[in-house]
Design a protein around this motif. Structure first.
Motif, short mmCIF file in Angstrom:
data_model
loop_
_atom_site.label_atom_id
_atom_site.label_comp_id
_atom_site.label_asym_id
_atom_site.label_seq_id
_atom_site.Cartn_x
_atom_site.Cartn_y
_atom_site.Cartn_z
N VAL A 1 0.87 -1.19 0.00
CA VAL A 1 0.00 0.00 0.00
C VAL A 1 0.90 1.23 0.00
CG1 VAL A 1 -1.97 1.14 1.11
CG2 VAL A 1 -1.68 -1.34 1.33
N THR A 2 1.32 1.65 -1.18
CA THR A 2 2.30 2.73 -1.29
C THR A 2 1.74 4.06 -0.76
OG1 THR A 2 1.62 3.09 -3.59
CG2 THR A 2 3.54 1.69 -3.22
N SER A 3 0.42 4.22 -0.78
CA SER A 3 -0.16 5.46 -0.24
C SER A 3 0.09 5.57 1.26
CB SER A 3 -1.65 5.52 -0.53
OG SER A 3 -2.34 4.43 0.04
N ILE B 1 6.39 13.21 -13.93
CA ILE B 1 6.06 12.49 -15.16
C ILE B 1 5.77 13.51 -16.26
CG2 ILE B 1 4.50 10.87 -16.29
CD1 ILE B 1 3.94 9.66 -13.54
N VAL B 2 6.57 13.47 -17.32
CA VAL B 2 6.38 14.36 -18.46
C VAL B 2 5.54 13.62 -19.50
CG1 VAL B 2 7.51 15.76 -20.21
CG2 VAL B 2 8.65 15.35 -18.02
N ARG B 3 4.42 14.21 -19.86
CA ARG B 3 3.55 13.62 -20.89
C ARG B 3 3.66 14.51 -22.14
NH1 ARG B 3 1.06 9.93 -17.71
NH2 ARG B 3 0.66 10.56 -15.53
N CYS B 4 4.20 13.94 -23.20
CA CYS B 4 4.53 14.74 -24.39
C CYS B 4 4.55 13.86 -25.62
CB CYS B 4 5.88 15.42 -24.18
SG CYS B 4 7.24 14.26 -23.89
N SER B 5 4.97 14.43 -26.72
CA SER B 5 5.11 13.66 -27.97
C SER B 5 6.44 12.91 -27.96
CB SER B 5 5.06 14.58 -29.18
OG SER B 5 6.23 15.39 -29.21
N LYS C 1 10.25 5.08 -19.18
CA LYS C 1 9.47 5.68 -20.26
C LYS C 1 8.40 4.70 -20.73
CE LYS C 1 11.98 7.67 -23.43
NZ LYS C 1 12.85 7.88 -24.61
N GLU C 2 7.23 5.25 -21.08
CA GLU C 2 6.16 4.47 -21.69
C GLU C 2 5.69 5.20 -22.95
OE1 GLU C 2 3.01 3.66 -18.99
OE2 GLU C 2 4.20 2.30 -17.75
N GLU C 3 5.49 4.43 -24.03
CA GLU C 3 5.08 5.03 -25.29
C GLU C 3 3.85 4.34 -25.83
OE1 GLU C 3 9.50 6.32 -27.02
OE2 GLU C 3 8.45 4.57 -27.85
N ASN C 4 2.96 5.14 -26.43
CA ASN C 4 1.87 4.58 -27.23
C ASN C 4 1.69 5.47 -28.47
OD1 ASN C 4 0.10 6.82 -26.58
ND2 ASN C 4 -0.34 5.81 -24.61
N ALA C 5 0.67 5.19 -29.25
CA ALA C 5 0.49 5.90 -30.52
C ALA C 5 0.19 7.38 -30.33
CB ALA C 5 -0.63 5.24 -31.31
N PHE C 6 -0.29 7.76 -29.15
CA PHE C 6 -0.75 9.13 -28.94
C PHE C 6 0.15 9.96 -28.03
CE2 PHE C 6 -4.39 6.27 -29.48
CZ PHE C 6 -4.93 6.78 -30.65
N GLU C 7 0.91 9.29 -27.17
CA GLU C 7 1.63 10.05 -26.15
C GLU C 7 2.83 9.26 -25.64
OE1 GLU C 7 -0.28 12.45 -22.60
OE2 GLU C 7 0.05 10.38 -21.95
N THR C 8 3.84 9.98 -25.21
CA THR C 8 4.97 9.39 -24.50
C THR C 8 4.99 9.94 -23.09
OG1 THR C 8 6.28 9.19 -26.53
CG2 THR C 8 7.48 9.13 -24.45
N SER C 9 5.10 9.03 -22.11
CA SER C 9 5.19 9.43 -20.70
C SER C 9 6.58 9.09 -20.19
CB SER C 9 4.12 8.71 -19.87
OG SER C 9 2.82 9.04 -20.32
N VAL C 10 7.24 10.08 -19.62
CA VAL C 10 8.63 9.90 -19.18
C VAL C 10 8.74 10.26 -17.71
CG1 VAL C 10 11.03 10.52 -19.57
CG2 VAL C 10 9.41 10.57 -21.48
N LEU C 11 9.22 9.30 -16.90
CA LEU C 11 9.52 9.61 -15.50
C LEU C 11 10.91 10.20 -15.42
CD1 LEU C 11 8.70 9.35 -12.46
CD2 LEU C 11 9.96 7.18 -12.45
N ALA D 1 4.78 12.88 -9.55
CA ALA D 1 4.89 11.41 -9.50
C ALA D 1 4.73 10.96 -8.05
CB ALA D 1 6.24 10.96 -10.04
N ASN D 2 3.84 10.00 -7.82
CA ASN D 2 3.75 9.42 -6.47
C ASN D 2 4.61 8.16 -6.39
OD1 ASN D 2 2.22 7.27 -7.58
ND2 ASN D 2 0.30 8.38 -7.27
N ILE D 3 4.65 7.56 -5.23
CA ILE D 3 5.55 6.41 -5.03
C ILE D 3 5.15 5.24 -5.92
CG2 ILE D 3 6.29 4.67 -3.36
CD1 ILE D 3 6.23 6.88 -1.25
N GLU D 4 3.85 5.05 -6.11
CA GLU D 4 3.40 3.95 -6.98
C GLU D 4 3.87 4.19 -8.41
OE1 GLU D 4 -0.71 1.72 -8.41
OE2 GLU D 4 -0.68 2.92 -6.58
N ASP D 5 3.76 5.42 -8.90
CA ASP D 5 4.26 5.75 -10.25
C ASP D 5 5.75 5.41 -10.36
OD1 ASP D 5 1.81 6.86 -11.15
OD2 ASP D 5 2.32 8.81 -10.29
N ILE D 6 6.51 5.87 -9.38
CA ILE D 6 7.96 5.66 -9.41
C ILE D 6 8.29 4.18 -9.41
CG2 ILE D 6 10.11 6.05 -8.12
CD1 ILE D 6 8.76 8.71 -7.13
N LEU D 7 7.60 3.42 -8.56
CA LEU D 7 7.80 1.97 -8.50
C LEU D 7 7.52 1.33 -9.85
CD1 LEU D 7 8.09 -0.79 -7.06
CD2 LEU D 7 5.71 -0.57 -6.35
#
Length: 301
Positions: A193-195, A227-231, A246-256, A285-291
């Motif tokens: 329970v990271t919260s 978390i940066v949400r960008c192209s 980093k996570e990528e999909n067709a619409f957005e790239t999310s970078v921690l 970014a919260n702890i769950e995101d970072i994990l």
């Protein structure tokens, strides 16, 4: 090893078939709450069992409250200053709650019956019920009351708040905050329970597949990471040394990123300002995101 640390671990190694704790080292400063996070099977429970001397290790040194573990102790009374709570209540299910204090009085020289009664009354745990008839939340409250009632300086909890409803978790976290007000008290808390960890921890430790990836000050972790949400094109301008995952999909790239302020001084930020772009967002970014980002990045390596 420093007496300023409630727990010191150096080069701990423990091997099982298909898994090992890989030469991990860390310190738990006295007077702090340290949250221990990682996915299922990452090594949290194995680490805790090794610290407590419940499982043999291949290599390493472990010290708690100034005492080395596994060194043929002549006097183990100092262990009464350690309270341990696991995710399941390990007290005999057929006993009534009121019987527990009589048993513990014969186990712990430092047992304080009045303190136990105060906690049980505060937790509203019925003395006349058998342990097997208590709810999961009540069993956990009973385990915590036992851990507090024998002059504990160090509290070690392995998933103690998992599976509890938010009201009970909040109540238990309040008790932990009160406990730590005495600067001689320390809590080492493993939890999914990271919260909860986000609310009360001073430091956060992350373990993944038996490797300790970091130990960070929680406030600095939450302040610095974002978390940066960008192209995809914009993401390519973020300095690599700032990227954690980093996570990528067709619409957005999310970078921690590990340093939001540093990113604002980078080519990414300057290019966005020159073009007048506001098509990116920087989220906290919260702890769950970072994990999640770190574990996924490790899996890709």
């Amino acid at each position: 090893m420093s007496t300023e640390n409630a727990i010191s671990v150096n080069n701990l190694t423990k091997r099982y078939e298909g898994f090992q704790l890989d030469n991990i080292s860390f310190q738990i400063p006295s007077g702090t709450i340290v949250g221990f996070v990682g996915e299922n099977g990452a090594g949290k429970s194995t680490t805790i069992r090794a610290i407590l001397g419940l499982t043999p290790i291949e290599n390493g040194e472990i010290e708690m409250l100034g005492h080395q573990i596994g060194c043929n102790e002549q006097d183990g009374t100092w262990r009464e200053q350690i309270g341990v709570v696991f995710d399941e209540c390990n007290l005999p299910a057929s006993l009534k709650v009121r019987d527990i204090r009589h048993i513990m009085k014969n186990i712990y020289k430092t047992w304080d019956d009045d303190k136990f009664t105060v906690y049980m009354t505060r937790f509203k745990v019925p003395f006349g019920k058998k342990i097997k008839d208590l709810s999961k939340g009540m069993k956990m409250k009973l385990s915590i009351a036992v851990a507090f009632a024998h002059d504990s300086r160090l509290l070690i909890l392995d998933e103690a708040t998992s599976g509890l409803d938010p009201i009970i978790r909040s109540e238990i976290l309040d008790i932990f905050r009160e406990f730590i007000e005495d600067e001689q008290h320390t809590i080492f808390l493993s939890s999914h329970v990271t919260s909860d960890i986000e609310k009360i921890a001073d430091y956060v430790m992350l373990i993944h597949k038996g490797k300790l990836l970091f130990t960070e000050n929680k406030d600095e972790l939450l302040y610095n990471y974002g978390i940066v949400r960008c192209s995809k094109t914009q993401a390519a301008l973020i300095p690599k040394e700032l990227i954690v995952g980093k996570e990528e999909n067709a619409f957005e790239t999310s970078v921690l990123v590990r340093d939001v302020r540093g990113m604002k001084e980078s080519d990414f930020w300057r290019a966005a300002e020159r073009k007048g772009e506001n098509s990116f967002v920087v989220d906290r970014a919260n702890i769950e995101d970072i994990l999640l980002y770190i574990v996924k990045a490790e899996e890709k390596r």
